[in-house]
Write an enzyme that holds these catalytic residues in place. Structure first.
Site, PDB file in Angstrom:
ATOM      1  N   LYS A 166       1.858   1.400  10.861  1.00 33.66           N
ATOM      2  CA  LYS A 166       2.092   1.152  12.197  1.00 33.66           C
ATOM      3  C   LYS A 166       3.098   1.642  12.704  1.00 33.66           C
ATOM      4  O   LYS A 166       4.199   2.203  12.118  1.00 33.66           O
ATOM      5  CB  LYS A 166       2.086  -0.503  12.151  1.00 33.66           C
ATOM      6  N   ARG A 208      -9.313  -7.873   6.158  1.00 33.06           N
ATOM      7  CA  ARG A 208     -10.745  -8.190   5.655  1.00 33.06           C
ATOM      8  C   ARG A 208     -10.713  -8.037   4.129  1.00 33.06           C
ATOM      9  O   ARG A 208     -11.842  -8.589   3.555  1.00 33.06           O
ATOM     10  CB  ARG A 208     -11.305  -7.617   6.454  1.00 33.06           C
TER      11      ARG A 208
END
Length: 491
Positions: free
Chosen positions: A267, A341
């Site tokens: 990030k 996920r």
């Protein structure tokens, strides 16, 4: 935590250091206060009853209390339990700011609510409004409000409601504490220890799987995401068994990435410190289990919390890798920053062993959901309309808003893999929905998904009882959902 109770009696006889009275917009003071300074404040236009407005009066005529606080409740026709929570928080915070140790609040009654229900909401608001996370500040304010008393004609009902409200608030307070902790404290092992404390406190079953046991159990997604982290992953299982022996449980699943750097798909550095909040779903589930135990709900409830860090390193997983997850389905890694996920997919697959009557997962899953709904509502998706309706009802009861989003087959098409069954990102467009569609592939039972990326934490205070930092959402929503299920069985 502040002690919240109830009392009854005349307003003029209350000897508390401060008495708070709620007034609706355009309405006059209670009959007992007519002719006092409170009447003058209204007639002079210094107070209108607008929602959140306050006016402090010292040594009011004919009253035992040295301070009278008028609190605006807004229009009577639009006054709800949620607005009562906010008014109660305003009262508690104002009393603390005055450095008082006690406050009495005349319990306002939203239209259609009973005394017990109103007292529950007021106790929630008061408890939540006083929250602050300052344990790492060497000059933190040590003084706090000690007693918050609700004044009502039905003291017994108000006391019962307040007791429940405190237990509901405790769910959110624990979730906030866990999420606000820095990631060098709130490691996967730390969360496991807190879970074991809940289990010991309420006689729950607790199982904690370490890295070797996670790998042996075939939870490849969780094992892979946590592979390069020095703080090893944990898989947390809590079981509350207070329903009938043959009743299928409700399963609560919470994503707990205790720090998310994005992994190899790292990030940007700006705002990365907020990635300590990426375990907010797991924090909310543990908070909910705290309340489940305190309320002794007559249900079977299982909490599953996959906890890990997501860091780059020589052993980190990479874009282009293919994983065979717990269910046996294969997944192509498009980005290592879509790790949540993967660990949820393993967990939803693991949940099949319980043959759940319903499962709800909550996760800070996608920035796309934050873009879509802002910080005012969590995204709600699922495969069962009746379950989604229940979650929405729990949202209204708790004040933790959700909004339904679709899971059309086209979103599933977006995550079909080129070299594997699925890929872990469907691209830029519809990101919250393709993430939900991914999770749907692993839930063959009634399932709902809450994307809390926009609601789990705040850059500034959202309202009088939701401060800057971790919000604790959706811990109380989960508890309200379970309470409604328990009441349906009793009925």
């Amino acid at each position: 935590m502040v002690m919240i109770g109830a009392t009854s009696g005349a307003l003029t006889g209350v000897s508390s250091p401060i008495l708070a009275v709620g007034l609706h917009k355009g309405e006059s003071v209670p009959q007992e206060l007519e002719g006092t300074a409170a009447t003058k404040v209204l007639s002079n236009g210094d107070f209108s009853g607008k929602e959140g407005e306050t006016a402090l009066i010292y040594t009011p005529d004919g009253m035992a209390t040295p301070r009278l606080l008028l609190v605006g409740l807004g229009e009577r026709t639009s006054f709800t339990l949620e607005k009562l929570r906010r008014a109660s928080a305003t009262v508690a915070k104002r009393a603390r700011k005055l450095k008082l140790n006690e406050v009495t609040f005349v319990l306002p009654m939203p239209e259609g609510a009973g005394v017990r229900e109103a007292a529950e909401a007021a106790a929630e608001g008061g408890s939540l409004g006083l929250y602050r996370f300052d344990r790492y500040k060497t000059n933190a304010e040590s003084r706090d409000l000690e007693a918050f008393t609700l004044l009502s004609d039905d003291e017994r009902a108000a006391a019962a409601g307040a007791e429940t409200g405190v237990k509901l608030a405790a769910a959110t307070l624990l979730a906030r504490d866990l999420a606000n902790e820095p990631s060098n404290t709130a490691t996967p092992e730390y969360l496991a220890e807190r879970a074991c404390e809940i289990a010991e406190r309420y006689g729950m079953e607790a199982t904690i799987l370490d890295r070797a046991e996670i790998e042996a159990g075939g939870m490849v997604g969780l094992a892979t995401v946590g592979r390069s982290a020095r703080n090893e992953p944990r898989f947390i299982v809590l079981g509350h068994r207070k329903g009938t022996a043959d009743a299928a449980p409700v399963v609560l699943v919470g994503k707990a990435v205790t720090f998310d750097s994005g992994g190899i798909s790292i990030k940007p550095s700006a705002g990365m410190g907020d990635m300590k909040y990426d375990m907010s779903g797991g924090a909310a589930v543990l908070g909910a289990m705290e309340a489940v135990g305190a309320l002794d709900l007559p249900l079977n409830v299982v909490a599953l919390v996959p906890a890990t860090e997501n860091l780059p390193g020589g052993d980190a997983f990479k874009p282009g890798d293919v994983l065979t997850l717990h269910s046996g389905k294969t997944v192509e890694i498009v980005t290592t920053d879509a790790e949540g996920r993967l660990i949820l997919a393993d967990t939803l697959s693991y949940a099949r062993r319980y043959e759940p009557e319903a499962a709800i997962d909550c996760a800070t899953l996608t920035g796309a959901c934050h873009v879509a709904l802002g910080d005012h509502a969590s995204g709600l998706m699922g495969n069962d309309d009746a379950l989604i309706a229940e979650v929405r009802a729990a949202s209204e009861a708790s004040g933790e808003r959700v909004w339904p989003l679709p899971l059309f087959e086209e979103y599933t098409e977006q995550i079909k893999g080129d070299t594997a069954d699925l890929k872990n990102s469907g691209g830029r467009y519809g990101g919250a929905l393709t993430a939900g569609a991914f999770l749907k592939e692993f839930a063959d039972y009634p399932w709902a998904h809450l994307d809390i990326a926009g609601t789990a934490y705040n850059g500034k205070a959202k309202n009088s009882y939701t401060p800057k930092g971790a919000s604790g959402a959706p811990a109380r929503l989960l508890v309200e959902f379970l309470r409604a299920r328990a009441e349906d069985r009793d009925g």
